[in-house]
Design a protein around this motif. Sequence first.
Motif, short mmCIF file in Angstrom:
data_model
loop_
_atom_site.label_atom_id
_atom_site.label_comp_id
_atom_site.label_asym_id
_atom_site.label_seq_id
_atom_site.Cartn_x
_atom_site.Cartn_y
_atom_site.Cartn_z
N CYS A 68 0.83 -1.19 0.00
CA CYS A 68 0.00 0.00 0.00
C CYS A 68 0.88 1.25 0.00
N HIS A 72 -3.69 3.64 -1.49
CA HIS A 72 -3.81 2.77 -2.65
C HIS A 72 -3.03 1.47 -2.39
N ARG A 74 -2.14 -2.59 -3.66
CA ARG A 74 -2.05 -3.44 -4.84
C ARG A 74 -1.65 -4.85 -4.44
#
Length: 217
Positions: A68, A72, A74
Amino acid sequence: MACTNLRIAGWLLFVLFFIGFVLFFVSYVGRDWYVVPNERAPYPPAPSSTYAPDNPKRPIKFGLFYMCVGAHCRYDLRVDYMIVMYLPYADIAYSYQQFRTAVMALTTIAAIFCIMALGLFFLFMSGFSLSRFVGFAAGGAQILAVIVELIAIIIFGSKFRGSTAMSPFGWSFGLMIVAMIILAISGALTIVLSIVVLTSGRKQVRRSDGKPVTVEF
């Protein structure tokens, strides 16, 4: 009366085990194994540029499956070099590429042992005469999970400590340590309880008049 007390002790041990089981899997999927410390200073520049992102404004953290950057996150099951570039410290980036997969694999093996222990524990508490012996397997599966995960914790703790003044380890990593302590205690006590149940069963057989006796636990 003795069997009732043993059964109560067994269910109390199951509750203890289940707490460790839940904590293990919460940590397993957690995203806070490593959290870049906020040392009130910019990150060092990336090797390929002179840009250094502002530490307090762009927190970076990762778990076994996610990285992160800010808000955000992933998913990263394999080593994605587009993700590695976000790590501000060269030694942590190297460890991420070289050791995270090993920690992930070991923790997954430990997770399999935990699931096995859950099924074996239910069989142990089922009341079947075979369950007295299955208790050893239930306790053993927990101990094996602890041993495997302890190796993973040592690898992660040594390779991802880095050179920062503040500890970079997040709540997910700490939670795994707590889960291992609980599972180690639960596993050892489950084996002890299995010995007590097995010994109790043998005593009842010796007191019988030669007829087979089924011990309910």
